[in-house]
Design an enzyme around this catalytic site. Structure first.
Site, PDB file in Angstrom:
ATOM      1  N   ALA A 128       0.531  -0.783   0.170  1.00 20.39           N
ATOM      2  CA  ALA A 128       0.030  -0.080   0.009  1.00 20.39           C
ATOM      3  C   ALA A 128       0.759   1.307   0.047  1.00 20.39           C
ATOM      4  CB  ALA A 128      -0.939  -0.105   1.000  1.00 20.39           C
TER       5      ALA A 128
ATOM      6  N   GLY B 136       0.446 -14.302  -0.985  1.00 25.95           N
ATOM      7  CA  GLY B 136      -0.155 -15.442  -1.734  1.00 25.95           C
ATOM      8  C   GLY B 136      -0.188 -14.629  -3.790  1.00 25.95           C
TER       9      GLY B 136
ATOM     10  N   ASP C 222       1.850  -0.244  14.487  1.00 23.25           N
ATOM     11  CA  ASP C 222       2.616   0.554  15.190  1.00 23.25           C
ATOM     12  C   ASP C 222       1.812   2.043  14.913  1.00 23.25           C
ATOM     13  OD1 ASP C 222       3.505  -0.058  13.303  1.00 23.25           O
ATOM     14  OD2 ASP C 222       5.570  -0.361  14.070  1.00 23.25           O
TER      15      ASP C 222
ATOM     16  N   ARG D 186     -12.840 -18.564   4.720  1.00 23.83           N
ATOM     17  CA  ARG D 186     -11.630 -18.636   5.556  1.00 23.83           C
ATOM     18  C   ARG D 186     -11.611 -18.426   7.248  1.00 23.83           C
ATOM     19  NH1 ARG D 186      -6.876 -14.318   3.282  1.00 23.83           N
ATOM     20  NH2 ARG D 186      -6.344 -15.551   1.129  1.00 23.83           N
TER      21      ARG D 186
ATOM     22  N   GLU E  78      -3.471  -2.747   5.642  1.00 20.65           N
ATOM     23  CA  GLU E  78      -4.042  -3.654   6.477  1.00 20.65           C
ATOM     24  C   GLU E  78      -4.406  -2.325   7.556  1.00 20.65           C
ATOM     25  OE1 GLU E  78      -3.386  -7.386   9.039  1.00 20.65           O
ATOM     26  OE2 GLU E  78      -2.095  -6.801   7.326  1.00 20.65           O
TER      27      GLU E  78
END
Length: 678
Positions: A187, A219, A444, A506, A646
């Site tokens: 990102a 992946g 962090d 998942r 994320e």
């Protein structure tokens, strides 16, 4: 019978890849050995006095070799010495991760790479007591240990070659840019390139020795509707059931109902046209992502992700990224819209970014440098980032236009995971390993944003993934189909029994894995699909199957009887499991509700890959709007601060679809670069 084995594609890196490793990092092998010689300016050893020689510093001149284990196997080192000094250190054949400790592309100059920096530092300082590379500690240690072995062969007293390396006092450094990007993963690099495309001067701050983050070891699957490739896929009755179930859910609100109605109308039009190929659309992608996340994500953010996935796919292809020319269904992606990189793991994405950045004079990178604080001016606008590097230098990096946070999630921070694991879905996760690199995904950036008033969103939403190897949890060393070939395998436990639908969510798969004996299972494949010979097949990250079999990462057997013996399960039970599955392929009715099939499993050799469920992705993070701007507790944007990847929350909901994380890094990374330059 000739042994054959699945391999989704022949995976060969077109760039020079060499040794690397990291504390807890996931490694991939080299495709060609690289020899690293210290730079000429550092290979001339300093003069040594006669007194120093008699204290044990004297050496027997010559060239010596040694081999020490890194993350993935032997790291071979050659050391040349004269009577008083180390002349050169060369790293040869190895199987460590490209992009973490070795150059990802030819001539890469950004970052600190163990195979280059450790040999150079040893020669420069005439000492093996040089610092390890941040994020590549295991490979660094292997190189230093091999050099010490060579010195011992040369008759050295090792104490004389472990003198502490003196460091200069840290300096206070001022840096200026239009945009400062914190985090050099997928990102962050996408944001840096996007901001540069929009005319900005960019500074990237990365705490590890080299950029890449967890994207480097992902992946490498990317989801988006693709009419051309999906037109080649016949839509089965079983797959139609998945779509009909998706549009048959009870809407949670008017926006959800509108989306369902849109997909239903598109599906009716598809059927009315007589088209029998696989149906897909941006709306159906959006609905699956929203439904698959338990309808708790922010639908407006889901729309940004899915409606811009095609544009993001075309954008990164325009940068030079290459994908296989087939469509698949990635692990947990729920639909056949998954594109796979032609290069192992995430090396294709990161090498594409690195090559573009290397050619861009508007982007500067600070590696081995950790951001510590976001700085606001009197108006409340974020105007700078404070940071510190491994040498003790401190940085104040001013950002004329603003800051992009792209530091990843917190799945590798067990304290944060346990603090926010409150949904009741998962039991105690304190001892569950992670697929993430321990130098990444520590949360962090979330903490820094929270310190200046950023709101957090859905921090309790945590994902496990069932692809972790059973040795260290790494997302490595598995056949290519395990991540993007759900249609050609089954999952069995230690008793040789299926226990879950392989094409499901998942979280549902992981919950079932955790209930199995020893909380592990096997991917079971046969020689009936898209196979190549065992002797030439490669794992998804480029290892040979012979190596993986020798190291215990996979089990290969000619017959099911032999496989049962190797797994320690009852042969009749295993054969009955396979027979029952094959009957489901014929009937289209599966006891676990599976809908995706392409082959029956009938012929050997058979391959079993042991795996476990590991902490993988955190769907919560800082709260953003549809432009990527970070919001405060009142819902207002914090001026000068955007986020991507994320670190953000609200996009994926309670369960992230497989392949959507990379889409997230590309779509929201590109968007962050555009937003911050406005």
């Amino acid at each position: 019978m000739k042994r054959k084995l699945a391999c989704m594609a022949s995976v060969v890196l077109a760039v020079s890849l060499t040794a690397c490793g990291g504390g807890g990092g996931q490694e991939t092998p080299t495709t060609a050995a690289e020899t690293t010689t210290a730079a000429p300016a550092t290979t001339e050893a300093p003069a040594e006095t006669e007194a120093e020689k008699t204290e044990g510093g004297a050496l027997t001149a010559g060239t010596y070799t040694a081999s020490k284990n890194g993350m993935n196997g032997a790291v071979n080192v050659e050391v040349e010495v004269d009577e008083t000094s180390i002349l050169s250190v060369k790293v040869g054949d190895n199987q460590e991760t490209p992009g973490i400790g070795s150059p990802l592309v030819d001539g890469e100059k950004e970052g600190t790479i163990p195979t280059i920096s450790i040999p150079a530092a040893i020669v420069e300082h005439q000492s093996t007591a040089v610092d390890a590379v941040t994020g590549a500690t295991i490979t660094s240690a292997a190189i230093r240990s091999a050099v010490e072995d060579c010195l011992t062969q040369a008759g050295a007293n090792l104490d004389d070659w472990k003198k502490p390396v003196e460091k200069e006092a840290g300096q206070a450094v001022e840096k200026e840019a239009d945009v400062v990007v914190v985090g050099g993963g997928g990102a962050g690099l996408a944001a840096a390139i996007s901001a540069s495309e929009n005319g900005a001067k960019v500074l990237v701050i990365e705490k590890n020795g080299a950029v890449g983050g967890d994207t480097l070891v992902c992946g490498a699957i990317y989801n988006n509707p693709d009419k051309e490739l999906q037109s080649k896929v016949e839509m089965s009755d079983a797959v139609k059931k998945t779509l009909e179930a998706g549009i048959g859910v009870e809407p949670v609100d008017d926006a959800h109902k509108e989306l369902i109605d849109t997909v239903a109308a598109e599906w009716d039009a598809h059927k009315s046209s007589g088209d029998t190929s696989l149906f897909d659309s941006e709306a159906w992608f959006t609905l699956q992502t929203y439904n698959g996340g338990d309808n708790v994500a922010e639908l407006d953010l889901v729309k940004v992700l899915c409606n811009n996935a095609v544009a993001g796919f075309e954008w990164i292809q325009g940068l030079g990224m290459e994908f296989n020319d087939t469509i698949g269904q990635g692990a947990g992606s729920l639909w056949q819209r998954t594109h796979t990189s032609t290069k192992p793991m995430g090396t294709g994405f990161i090498s594409t970014y690195v090559e573009n950045i290397a050619a861009d004079d508007n982007i500067e990178m600070l590696t081995s440098t950790t951001a510590t604080k976001l700085v606001k001016d009197d108006s409340g606008r974020v105007v700078a980032v404070e940071a510190e590097d491994v040498n003790g230098n401190t940085y104040t990096c001013t950002a004329a236009k603003g800051v992009v946070l792209a530091t990843g999630g917190f799945a590798a921070n067990s304290k944060m995971v346990n603090e926010y694991n409150t949904t009741g879905k998962w039991d105690d996760l304190s001892k569950v390993p992670t697929t993430n690199r321990f130098g990444c995904s520590q949360g962090d950036g979330i903490i820094m944003a929270q310190e200046i008033g950023a709101a957090l969103n859905q921090m309790e939403q945590i994902q496990l993934l069932y692809l972790g190897n059973v040795k260290d949890g790494g997302l490595t060393k598995y056949p290519a189909r395990c991540v993007n070939g759900t249609d050609q395998e089954i999952f069995i436990n230690k008793n040789g029994e299926r226990f879950v639908r392989e094409d499901g969510r998942r979280d549902e798969i992981c919950l079932q894995v955790l209930k199995q004996p020893d909380a592990m299972f096997y991917f079971l494949e046969s020689a009936d699909g898209d196979y190549t010979d065992v002797e030439t097949a490669l794992t998804a990250d480029g290892f040979t199957f012979k190596e993986m079999e020798e190291q215990g990462y996979i089990i290969i057997a000619e017959t099911l009887d032999e496989m049962a013996e190797k797994l320690g399960c009852d042969a009749e039970t295993l054969k009955a499991t396979v027979d029952t599955f094959n009957a489901s392929v014929d009937s289209g009715e599966d006891e676990f509700g599976r809908t995706l099939y392409s082959i029956k499993l009938e012929n050997g050799p058979w391959v079993a890959t042991p795996r476990q469920a590991c902490l993988h992705h955190t769907m919560g993070g800082v709260k953003i709007d549809t432009e990527g701007r970070v919001l405060d507790e009142s819902g207002a944007p914090i001026e000068g601060l955007v986020a991507a990847g994320e670190i953000t929350g609200g996009i994926h909901g309670g369960n992230r679809l497989g392949g959507n994380a990379v889409v997230d890094t590309v779509v929201f990374g590109k968007l962050a670069g555009e937003t911050i330059t406005k």
